[in-house]
Motif scaffolding. Structure first.
Motif, PDB file in Angstrom:
ATOM      1  N   CYS A  35       2.207   8.097   4.327  1.00 43.73           N
ATOM      2  CA  CYS A  35       1.869   8.239   5.748  1.00 43.73           C
ATOM      3  C   CYS A  35       3.092   7.964   6.611  1.00 43.73           C
ATOM      4  O   CYS A  35       4.088   7.410   6.146  1.00 43.73           O
ATOM      5  CB  CYS A  35       0.742   7.276   6.114  1.00 43.73           C
ATOM      6  SG  CYS A  35       1.190   5.523   5.945  1.00 43.73           S
ATOM      7  N   ARG A  36       2.990   8.322   7.880  1.00 40.98           N
ATOM      8  CA  ARG A  36       4.059   7.998   8.820  1.00 40.98           C
ATOM      9  C   ARG A  36       3.802   6.659   9.497  1.00 40.98           C
ATOM     10  O   ARG A  36       4.715   5.978   9.944  1.00 40.98           O
ATOM     11  CB  ARG A  36       4.223   9.108   9.861  1.00 40.98           C
ATOM     12  CG  ARG A  36       3.141   9.162  10.916  1.00 40.98           C
ATOM     13  CD  ARG A  36       3.418  10.146  12.056  1.00 40.98           C
ATOM     14  NE  ARG A  36       2.456   9.985  13.129  1.00 40.98           N
ATOM     15  CZ  ARG A  36       1.267  10.552  13.165  1.00 40.98           C
ATOM     16  NH1 ARG A  36       0.893  11.347  12.169  1.00 40.98           N
ATOM     17  NH2 ARG A  36       0.447  10.343  14.181  1.00 40.98           N
ATOM     18  N   GLU A  37       2.503   6.269   9.603  1.00 38.85           N
ATOM     19  CA  GLU A  37       2.131   5.029  10.280  1.00 38.85           C
ATOM     20  C   GLU A  37       0.708   4.664   9.899  1.00 38.85           C
ATOM     21  O   GLU A  37      -0.042   5.477   9.335  1.00 38.85           O
ATOM     22  CB  GLU A  37       2.225   5.186  11.802  1.00 38.85           C
ATOM     23  CG  GLU A  37       1.196   6.158  12.378  1.00 38.85           C
ATOM     24  CD  GLU A  37       1.336   6.385  13.878  1.00 38.85           C
ATOM     25  OE1 GLU A  37       2.470   6.263  14.380  1.00 38.85           O
ATOM     26  OE2 GLU A  37       0.321   6.690  14.526  1.00 38.85           O
ATOM     27  N   ALA A  38       0.333   3.440  10.222  1.00 40.55           N
ATOM     28  CA  ALA A  38      -1.044   2.996  10.003  1.00 40.55           C
ATOM     29  C   ALA A  38      -1.448   2.073  11.142  1.00 40.55           C
ATOM     30  O   ALA A  38      -0.716   1.138  11.489  1.00 40.55           O
ATOM     31  CB  ALA A  38      -1.181   2.279   8.666  1.00 40.55           C
ATOM     32  N   LEU A  39      -2.610   2.330  11.698  1.00 44.37           N
ATOM     33  CA  LEU A  39      -3.171   1.506  12.760  1.00 44.37           C
ATOM     34  C   LEU A  39      -4.100   0.475  12.125  1.00 44.37           C
ATOM     35  O   LEU A  39      -5.038   0.835  11.409  1.00 44.37           O
ATOM     36  CB  LEU A  39      -3.949   2.376  13.754  1.00 44.37           C
ATOM     37  CG  LEU A  39      -4.628   1.635  14.914  1.00 44.37           C
ATOM     38  CD1 LEU A  39      -3.587   1.017  15.846  1.00 44.37           C
ATOM     39  CD2 LEU A  39      -5.541   2.582  15.699  1.00 44.37           C
ATOM     40  N   VAL A  40      -3.833  -0.790  12.376  1.00 47.40           N
ATOM     41  CA  VAL A  40      -4.603  -1.879  11.772  1.00 47.40           C
ATOM     42  C   VAL A  40      -5.467  -2.521  12.850  1.00 47.40           C
ATOM     43  O   VAL A  40      -4.965  -2.923  13.908  1.00 47.40           O
ATOM     44  CB  VAL A  40      -3.669  -2.935  11.143  1.00 47.40           C
ATOM     45  CG1 VAL A  40      -4.483  -4.045  10.482  1.00 47.40           C
ATOM     46  CG2 VAL A  40      -2.742  -2.279  10.134  1.00 47.40           C
TER      47      VAL A  40
ATOM     48  N   ILE B  37       0.838  -1.189   0.000  1.00 43.77           N
ATOM     49  CA  ILE B  37       0.000   0.000   0.000  1.00 43.77           C
ATOM     50  C   ILE B  37       0.880   1.248   0.000  1.00 43.77           C
ATOM     51  O   ILE B  37       1.473   1.593   1.026  1.00 43.77           O
ATOM     52  CB  ILE B  37      -0.924   0.035   1.241  1.00 43.77           C
ATOM     53  CG1 ILE B  37      -1.744  -1.255   1.341  1.00 43.77           C
ATOM     54  CG2 ILE B  37      -1.818   1.256   1.206  1.00 43.77           C
ATOM     55  CD1 ILE B  37      -2.586  -1.338   2.604  1.00 43.77           C
ATOM     56  N   PRO B  38       1.008   1.938  -1.131  1.00 44.35           N
ATOM     57  CA  PRO B  38       1.655   3.259  -1.101  1.00 44.35           C
ATOM     58  C   PRO B  38       0.746   4.214  -0.324  1.00 44.35           C
ATOM     59  O   PRO B  38      -0.392   4.454  -0.722  1.00 44.35           O
ATOM     60  CB  PRO B  38       1.747   3.648  -2.583  1.00 44.35           C
ATOM     61  CG  PRO B  38       1.486   2.374  -3.346  1.00 44.35           C
ATOM     62  CD  PRO B  38       0.578   1.561  -2.483  1.00 44.35           C
TER      63      PRO B  38
ATOM     64  N   ARG C 179      11.388   3.192  13.809  1.00 43.10           N
ATOM     65  CA  ARG C 179      10.333   3.013  12.819  1.00 43.10           C
ATOM     66  C   ARG C 179      10.299   1.557  12.368  1.00 43.10           C
ATOM     67  O   ARG C 179      10.692   1.221  11.254  1.00 43.10           O
ATOM     68  CB  ARG C 179      10.566   3.931  11.607  1.00 43.10           C
ATOM     69  CG  ARG C 179      10.070   5.353  11.852  1.00 43.10           C
ATOM     70  CD  ARG C 179       8.536   5.371  11.859  1.00 43.10           C
ATOM     71  NE  ARG C 179       7.998   6.710  11.989  1.00 43.10           N
ATOM     72  CZ  ARG C 179       7.564   7.198  13.136  1.00 43.10           C
ATOM     73  NH1 ARG C 179       7.645   6.492  14.232  1.00 43.10           N
ATOM     74  NH2 ARG C 179       7.036   8.409  13.175  1.00 43.10           N
ATOM     75  N   PRO C 180       9.838   0.649  13.233  1.00 39.94           N
ATOM     76  CA  PRO C 180       9.787  -0.758  12.839  1.00 39.94           C
ATOM     77  C   PRO C 180       8.675  -0.988  11.827  1.00 39.94           C
ATOM     78  O   PRO C 180       7.745  -0.210  11.716  1.00 39.94           O
ATOM     79  CB  PRO C 180       9.468  -1.470  14.156  1.00 39.94           C
ATOM     80  CG  PRO C 180       8.723  -0.451  14.954  1.00 39.94           C
ATOM     81  CD  PRO C 180       9.322   0.876  14.577  1.00 39.94           C
ATOM     82  N   THR C 181       8.790  -2.086  11.106  1.00 43.21           N
ATOM     83  CA  THR C 181       7.715  -2.455  10.183  1.00 43.21           C
ATOM     84  C   THR C 181       6.465  -2.820  10.953  1.00 43.21           C
ATOM     85  O   THR C 181       5.356  -2.500  10.567  1.00 43.21           O
ATOM     86  CB  THR C 181       8.166  -3.637   9.304  1.00 43.21           C
ATOM     87  OG1 THR C 181       9.306  -3.228   8.571  1.00 43.21           O
ATOM     88  CG2 THR C 181       7.071  -4.050   8.336  1.00 43.21           C
ATOM     89  N   ARG C 182       6.638  -3.503  12.051  1.00 40.48           N
ATOM     90  CA  ARG C 182       5.482  -3.881  12.863  1.00 40.48           C
ATOM     91  C   ARG C 182       5.844  -3.673  14.318  1.00 40.48           C
ATOM     92  O   ARG C 182       6.939  -4.013  14.747  1.00 40.48           O
ATOM     93  CB  ARG C 182       5.113  -5.339  12.607  1.00 40.48           C
ATOM     94  CG  ARG C 182       3.883  -5.779  13.359  1.00 40.48           C
ATOM     95  CD  ARG C 182       3.403  -7.119  12.862  1.00 40.48           C
ATOM     96  NE  ARG C 182       3.078  -7.061  11.455  1.00 40.48           N
ATOM     97  CZ  ARG C 182       2.529  -8.070  10.785  1.00 40.48           C
ATOM     98  NH1 ARG C 182       2.256  -9.197  11.400  1.00 40.48           N
ATOM     99  NH2 ARG C 182       2.258  -7.965   9.491  1.00 40.48           N
TER     100      ARG C 182
ATOM    101  N   GLU D 251       7.913   1.366   4.569  1.00 38.45           N
ATOM    102  CA  GLU D 251       9.296   1.230   4.142  1.00 38.45           C
ATOM    103  C   GLU D 251       9.384   1.791   2.730  1.00 38.45           C
ATOM    104  O   GLU D 251       8.723   1.290   1.815  1.00 38.45           O
ATOM    105  CB  GLU D 251       9.727  -0.234   4.163  1.00 38.45           C
ATOM    106  CG  GLU D 251       9.713  -0.852   5.554  1.00 38.45           C
ATOM    107  CD  GLU D 251      10.091  -2.317   5.532  1.00 38.45           C
ATOM    108  OE1 GLU D 251      10.016  -2.944   4.455  1.00 38.45           O
ATOM    109  OE2 GLU D 251      10.459  -2.849   6.588  1.00 38.45           O
ATOM    110  N   ASN D 252      10.158   2.862   2.573  1.00 39.46           N
ATOM    111  CA  ASN D 252      10.238   3.554   1.285  1.00 39.46           C
ATOM    112  C   ASN D 252       8.863   3.993   0.800  1.00 39.46           C
ATOM    113  O   ASN D 252       8.545   3.916  -0.395  1.00 39.46           O
ATOM    114  CB  ASN D 252      10.911   2.661   0.241  1.00 39.46           C
ATOM    115  CG  ASN D 252      12.325   2.273   0.638  1.00 39.46           C
ATOM    116  OD1 ASN D 252      13.085   3.101   1.141  1.00 39.46           O
ATOM    117  ND2 ASN D 252      12.666   1.003   0.429  1.00 39.46           N
ATOM    118  N   GLY D 253       8.046   4.448   1.744  1.00 43.57           N
ATOM    119  CA  GLY D 253       6.733   4.973   1.411  1.00 43.57           C
ATOM    120  C   GLY D 253       5.659   3.929   1.170  1.00 43.57           C
ATOM    121  O   GLY D 253       4.540   4.276   0.783  1.00 43.57           O
TER     122      GLY D 253
END
Length: 658
Positions: free
Chosen positions: A436-441, A432-433, A646-649, A455-457
């Motif tokens: 954003c800085r983060e996304a809450l799932v 998903i491009p 800034r971890p992936t998860r 990661e890289n946008g």
């Protein structure tokens, strides 16, 4: 009511054909008529409180509607209950049994800020069991409509009126005195004129027309396309403002069952409806009934599947340009009509009793841990995620070659939220491009899954549960009126801020990673306000306001193990502890260095809870790094160096000790 059984059965006659059809190419989003005017409040519910809820339980019932985030209700006002004799007085306050007190039910819902669709229906009490000609009662019908709209329309409580229910079915059409489609056209015209005379601001909604997927079983049963087309040819189009249908489906929301001689998906059905409407004049569409039951056997579905179908259907409907409202049928499971209200009787095999979001209990107790079905949690999560937003884009409709059977809907407004699911695979990764800085799932039931970072946008979102929608909110804004932390962009306020400051603050809990959220309480489904931090989850208990237990730490360690399918109480225990360690007989586990010192530093038993595992070795999958971890009731401690900024998860309960 008997005709409802016919409606659901007609909607599900061709379940055997569900597996027969292959998917067709994606259809264009263009419509034969202009898009709907009011897309801002789509969340409706069939309630009929006056007919189904005893007066002493009305307030609790309405409170549950508000908890679920219901914006519209359909309140049915039976003519034969408010007027017993031709030309006789109207009784709006019930018959002394606690039912049919429409002043009470309508007043309670309006006072709660819920919009009401008034449903006016059925032939008069003095002709029940008879077959008089329409002319014998149509004048009285007009008087009933006029008096009802005067009472509730001029007061502002009800501005939208649905005229009759499912007149295209034999039980509620022919058997209720409407022998021809032209008869419905006549009562619709009379109702339109009477309602507009009583309240010029009244909006007239066509009586909800039910889907008939099979060959109609009698000459007096019509599929709604045929019925609606006939109304247009009869010149009845000017007698209503909104088209209403009940598009019950004999399979999943995305399925393609046969409608007599052709397969038809939900978007195709709605496109076909738009094209029909376009022949006679543009009007918005309301789905005034839709749902799936959870009875044992056909046509029931498991409770989790009902919940997932609900979320998926609403999202798909909201993305249809001409659909304004969707009313789920219904809010609470029904009971056998002959059973006393305080002694509800269930038949697990009878589908009519199992469409609700709430299980049927007496008394109605919002704190009953068995009250809320998974579908209630799904509806509450849906409204919490999407209220105030409108569908902006459909990146995937199940037919994309690179994302087969993946559905992806984007909603926009004051926030950005995507909804995604896959109906075939349980382990698909969607890139998903996001900008954003983060996304809450979040899970379909409102439970927080994780926080992910690009990661890289680009976000890499794994859809790891087949058929289960997830809500992805990008850059949730900081709530006003609190302390905002620039490091994470999130705010801390009220009782949570006070608890954070009084119990160690940044050193003990870390920064806030989310805003305050509503999640289902484990075991009950009741709404619980929570907030996640680097090393804790705060939970708010209003029932303990003013006491030391107003804010408590969540059982994150227990929850994390549960997500891995581990029941810690069923795992092996130890009988004691080595020198320098501490043994906890309550859990059967020990606490040794280096975790013991960190546990004591972070607050020990009151804040982290008992150890619920022994230390064990683990490996980080992204780096291959070995580390040691131990779980506690409210935390997980590990010897891993701190996670990157800034971890992936993000793991909610991580706390480094080295």
């Amino acid at each position: 009511m008997p005709h409802r059984n016919a409606s659901r059965a007609a909607a599900a006659l061709l379940l055997a054909a569900v597996l027969a059809a292959a998917l067709l190419p994606a259809a264009p989003l263009a419509r034969a008529q202009p898009p709907a005017r009011d897309k801002g409040s789509p969340f409706g519910m069939v309630t009929a409180i006056g007919n189904r809820v005893r007066a002493d339980e009305v307030d609790r019932y309405v409170a549950l509607l508000r908890e679920a985030g219901v914006q519209w209700v359909r309140e049915e006002i039976f003519w034969d209950r408010v007027q017993r004799q031709p030309g006789g007085p109207f009784a709006w306050n019930g018959d002394g049994s606690g039912f049919y007190d429409y002043d009470r039910s309508i007043g309670a819902q309006a006072a709660a800020g819920i919009h009401i669709l008034g449903l006016l229906d059925y032939n008069p009490a003095w002709f029940k069991g008879q077959a008089p000609p329409l002319d014998a009662w149509i004048k009285d019908w007009g008087d009933y409509v006029y008096q009802t709209v005067v009472r509730y329309g001029r007061s502002g409580q009800i501005k939208h009126w649905e005229i009759w229910n499912e007149p295209n079915l034999t039980g509620s059409g022919y058997s209720s005195g409407l022998y021809e489609i032209g008869d419905y056209a006549r009562i619709l015209g009379v109702a339109h004129d009477a309602a507009k005379a009583a309240d010029p601001e009244a909006t007239i909604v066509l009586g909800g027309l039910a889907s008939v997927w099979s060959v109609p079983p009698s000459p007096t049963t019509y599929d709604y396309f045929d019925y609606l087309d006939a109304l247009g040819k009869l010149g009845a189009w000017a007698s209503f403002d909104v088209v209403a249908v009940h598009p019950y489906r004999p399979d999943s929301p995305e399925g393609q069952p046969l409608r007599r001689d052709h397969p038809e998906t939900f978007p195709e059905e709605m496109r076909r409806l738009d094209e029909l409407i376009g022949r006679y004049g543009a009007k918005p569409v309301w789905l005034t009934e839709i749902g799936w039951p959870t009875n044992r056997g056909w046509p029931g579905v498991p409770e989790d599947r009902q919940a997932q179908f609900l979320a998926r259907l609403y999202v798909m409907a909201m993305a249809q340009p001409n659909i304004e409202k969707v009313f789920w049928y219904d809010f609470r499971n029904d009971t056998i009509p002959s059973a006393p209200y305080d002694q509800p009787v269930y038949n697990d095999a009878f589908h009519e009793l199992h469409y609700g979001l709430l299980r049927r209990t007496f008394p109605l107790d919002p704190n009953d841990p068995s009250l809320r079905k998974p579908a209630f949690l799904a509806y509450r999560a849906l409204t919490g995620a999407l209220a105030g937003l409108v569908a902006a884009e459909v990146p995937a409709d199940g037919r994309r070659g690179d994302m087969p059977n993946t559905y992806w809907y984007r909603f926009a407004g004051s926030r950005r939220v995507d909804v995604l699911w896959n109906t075939d695979a349980g382990n698909q990764v969607v890139q998903i491009p996001c900008g954003c800085r983060e996304a809450l799932v979040r899970h379909w039931n409102g439970r927080t899954r994780f926080l992910i970072f690009p990661e890289n946008g680009v976000l890499n979102l794994r859809l790891d549960e087949q058929g289960a929608p997830v809500y992805v909110e990008y850059d949730p804004p900081a709530a006003p009126g609190g302390r905002v932390f620039a490091e994470t962009g999130h705010a801390l306020r009220g009782a949570f801020l006070a608890f954070w400051q009084a119990n160690g603050g940044l050193a003990r809990f870390g920064y806030p990673l989310t805003e305050e959220l509503t999640e289902p309480e484990a075991g009950t489904g009741r709404p619980r306000t929570v907030q996640y931090f680097e090393r804790a989850r705060f939970e708010y208990f209003p029932e303990f306001a003013g006491s030391p237990y107003e804010v408590q730490l969540g059982l994150l360690g227990v929850a994390l193990l549960s997500r891995f399918g581990v029941d810690w109480q069923a795992q092996p225990k130890v009988g004691g502890a080595a020198p320098g360690c501490r043994f906890f007989a309550e859990s059967g586990h020990s606490l040794c260095p280096p975790f013991r010192a960190r546990w004591e530093q972070l607050g020990g038993l009151p804040l982290l809870g008992l150890p619920i595992t022994e230390p064990f070795a683990a490996t980080r999958p992204d780096t291959g790094q070995q580390y040691t971890v131990q779980y506690f009731e409210r935390a997980r401690l590990s010897t891993t160096p701190r996670m990157p900024a800034r971890p992936t998860r993000c793991c909610w309960a991580c706390s480094a000790v080295s």
